[in-house]
Enzyme design. Structure first.
Site, PDB file in Angstrom:
ATOM      1  N   TYR A 150       0.834  -1.200   0.000  1.00 30.16           N
ATOM      2  CA  TYR A 150       0.000   0.000   0.000  1.00 30.16           C
ATOM      3  C   TYR A 150       0.864   1.243   0.000  1.00 30.16           C
ATOM      4  O   TYR A 150       2.079   1.176   0.214  1.00 30.16           O
ATOM      5  CB  TYR A 150      -0.982  -0.010   1.171  1.00 30.16           C
ATOM      6  CG  TYR A 150      -0.394   0.334   2.522  1.00 30.16           C
ATOM      7  CD1 TYR A 150       0.508  -0.507   3.153  1.00 30.16           C
ATOM      8  CD2 TYR A 150      -0.739   1.518   3.171  1.00 30.16           C
ATOM      9  CE1 TYR A 150       1.041  -0.192   4.392  1.00 30.16           C
ATOM     10  CE2 TYR A 150      -0.216   1.839   4.411  1.00 30.16           C
ATOM     11  CZ  TYR A 150       0.678   0.988   5.018  1.00 30.16           C
ATOM     12  OH  TYR A 150       1.207   1.302   6.233  1.00 30.16           O
ATOM     13  N   LYS A 208       6.575  -1.610   2.005  1.00 33.96           N
ATOM     14  CA  LYS A 208       5.344  -1.093   2.628  1.00 33.96           C
ATOM     15  C   LYS A 208       4.225  -2.102   2.383  1.00 33.96           C
ATOM     16  O   LYS A 208       3.368  -1.910   1.525  1.00 33.96           O
ATOM     17  CB  LYS A 208       5.010   0.298   2.074  1.00 33.96           C
ATOM     18  CG  LYS A 208       4.036   1.061   2.966  1.00 33.96           C
ATOM     19  CD  LYS A 208       4.071   2.531   2.637  1.00 33.96           C
ATOM     20  CE  LYS A 208       3.008   3.331   3.372  1.00 33.96           C
ATOM     21  NZ  LYS A 208       3.160   3.364   4.819  1.00 33.96           N
ATOM     22  N   GLU A 241      11.764   3.042  14.442  1.00 35.50           N
ATOM     23  CA  GLU A 241      10.941   4.142  13.908  1.00 35.50           C
ATOM     24  C   GLU A 241       9.626   4.153  14.670  1.00 35.50           C
ATOM     25  O   GLU A 241       9.428   3.376  15.609  1.00 35.50           O
ATOM     26  CB  GLU A 241      10.701   3.944  12.401  1.00 35.50           C
ATOM     27  CG  GLU A 241      10.006   2.626  12.065  1.00 35.50           C
ATOM     28  CD  GLU A 241       9.922   2.351  10.566  1.00 35.50           C
ATOM     29  OE1 GLU A 241       9.833   3.283   9.766  1.00 35.50           O
ATOM     30  OE2 GLU A 241       9.937   1.152  10.208  1.00 35.50           O
ATOM     31  N   LEU A 294      11.065   1.598   7.237  1.00 37.32           N
ATOM     32  CA  LEU A 294      10.491   2.037   5.966  1.00 37.32           C
ATOM     33  C   LEU A 294      11.207   3.330   5.538  1.00 37.32           C
ATOM     34  O   LEU A 294      11.365   4.235   6.361  1.00 37.32           O
ATOM     35  CB  LEU A 294       8.990   2.330   6.151  1.00 37.32           C
ATOM     36  CG  LEU A 294       8.262   2.653   4.851  1.00 37.32           C
ATOM     37  CD1 LEU A 294       8.004   1.380   4.050  1.00 37.32           C
ATOM     38  CD2 LEU A 294       6.948   3.359   5.132  1.00 37.32           C
TER      39      LEU A 294
HETATM   40  N1  PDD Z   1       2.847   5.290   7.364  1.00 39.16           N
HETATM   41  N2  PDD Z   1       7.530   4.238   8.963  1.00 39.16           N
HETATM   42  C1  PDD Z   1       6.408   3.493   8.954  1.00 39.16           C
HETATM   43  C2  PDD Z   1       6.431   2.162   9.613  1.00 39.16           C
HETATM   44  C3  PDD Z   1       5.251   3.988   8.324  1.00 39.16           C
HETATM   45  O1  PDD Z   1       4.126   3.233   8.290  1.00 39.16           O
HETATM   46  C4  PDD Z   1       5.261   5.273   7.736  1.00 39.16           C
HETATM   47  C5  PDD Z   1       4.070   5.848   7.035  1.00 39.16           C
HETATM   48  C6  PDD Z   1       6.450   6.009   7.775  1.00 39.16           C
HETATM   49  C7  PDD Z   1       6.579   7.375   7.153  1.00 39.16           C
HETATM   50  O2  PDD Z   1       6.589   7.293   5.743  1.00 39.16           O
HETATM   51  P1  PDD Z   1       6.065   8.500   4.840  1.00 39.16           P
HETATM   52  O3  PDD Z   1       6.798   9.713   5.311  1.00 39.16           O
HETATM   53  O4  PDD Z   1       6.424   8.112   3.474  1.00 39.16           O
HETATM   54  O5  PDD Z   1       4.577   8.591   5.082  1.00 39.16           O
HETATM   55  C8  PDD Z   1       7.572   5.455   8.390  1.00 39.16           C
HETATM   56  C9  PDD Z   1       1.648   5.676   6.666  1.00 39.16           C
HETATM   57  C10 PDD Z   1       1.358   7.111   6.718  1.00 39.16           C
HETATM   58  C11 PDD Z   1       0.490   4.805   7.154  1.00 39.16           C
HETATM   59  O6  PDD Z   1       0.676   3.616   7.177  1.00 39.16           O
HETATM   60  O7  PDD Z   1      -0.554   5.331   7.495  1.00 39.16           O
END
Ligand code: PDD
Length: 288
Positions: free
Chosen positions: A35, A151, A183, A208
């Site tokens: 996703y 992801k 994270e 991620l």
């Molecule tokens: N999550 N680390 C994890 C485990 C994440 O699920 C996310 C983002 C990030 C930040 O990535 P980005 O800056 O590209 O959104 C880091 C999304 C927002 C979610 O699952 O809702």
């Protein structure tokens, strides 16, 4: 989500209440899917190139072909934004390995159409209360699998971590492995040291690669701030000048409390506030 929200399901635009996929979908049976989430500001997509590059990397890592070309996918994202009159919020893309009518662990031998779903979530991202007040975070053991750089929709460890955080009155969990923060459960974790260095973990299979992380690191460097990629512990974060998280859903959000201990002054710090303002300004300028 409202019943009347418009979603995209395998080529058709349908109301949320009517949007359905098979019980044999491999994401339902095996979490066999990926996703992406991108923010929408002023009706435009933020950091969309970075999100789609990561989406393609996630698919490739799981030997899946994109269901649509990048241009066609962006067109569907824009259509979802338009049909939902979305000014500010999020667009989700979910692609799975499809729904063969047999439950068998290895990839289907015969070609199966992937499942592709997009939906929108109306939500204030700029004016979020959490950003003004800062959020509390709880540390939780990182119980995820070894390829967190993909992801994937396999999010059970994050669901449990977020629930544990919420039960403790916290908005986010910091996942801890071998004594260090990997994270946030759905965000990238940063601290600002007492000497003014911005610290975040280096990229690897353990985290991620955040799209907001890349943008914020670039903005910090352009603003003359020093950024160091290394791991930090919960104790170091508690003793830091500032702490913050980044993601498509939170942009840059200050963390003011960690495991019940205030960070810095216990209020959003100047570096996090400055980076948030810079990120919003740039996102507005570059959103497509
Ligand atoms: N999550 N680390 C994890 C485990 C994440 O699920 C996310 C983002 C990030 C930040 O990535 P980005 O800056 O590209 O959104 C880091 C999304 C927002 C979610 O699952 O809702």
């Amino acid at each position: 989500m409202e019943q009347n929200a418009i979603c995209y399901v395998n080529g058709a635009f349908v109301r949320a209440a009517q949007a359905k996929i098979s019980i044999f979908d491999r994401a339902f049976l095996f979490a066999d899917g990926v996703y992406e989430v991108a923010a929408v500001l002023d009706g435009k997509l933020v950091d969309v190139d970075a999100h789609l590059a990561r989406y393609e990397r996630s698919l490739a890592a799981l030997q899946m072909q994109p269901a649509l070309t990048r241009a066609a996918l962006v067109a569907v994202m824009r259509e979802i934004v338009a049909r939902n009159a979305l000014d500010e919020g999020l667009v989700y893309i979910q692609q799975t390995r499809g729904a063969p009518l047999e439950r068998d662990f290895p990839f289907p031998a015969d070609a199966v159409q992937p499942t592709l779903v997009l939906f929108a979530h109306k939500k204030p991202v700029i004016g979020a209360v959490a950003a003004a007040k800062g959020v509390a975070v709880k540390s939780v053991a990182d119980r995820r699998w070894a390829r967190r750089d993909i992801k994937s929709v396999s999010l059970l460890a994050q669901v449990l971590a977020k629930q544990e955080a919420r039960a403790a009155g916290c908005a986010e969990a910091f996942l801890v492995e071998d004594g260090f923060v990997t994270e946030g459960a759905a965000s990238t974790a940063f601290i600002v040291t007492r000497t003014g260095q911005i610290v975040t973990r280096a990229l690897s299979h353990a985290i991620l690669p955040g799209c907001t992380r890349i943008a914020v690191m670039r903005l910090a460097e352009e603003a003359g701030l020093s950024v160091v990629e290394r791991a930090f512990s919960i104790e170091e974060a508690q003793g830091a000048a500032e702490c913050f998280i980044t993601s498509a859903t939170t942009f840059v959000t200050p963390v003011v409390m960690l495991d019940g201990r205030p960070i810095g002054s216990g209020a959003p710090g100047p570096v996090a506030q400055r980076l948030r303002a810079l990120y919003i300004e740039t996102a507005r300028q570059t959103a497509q």
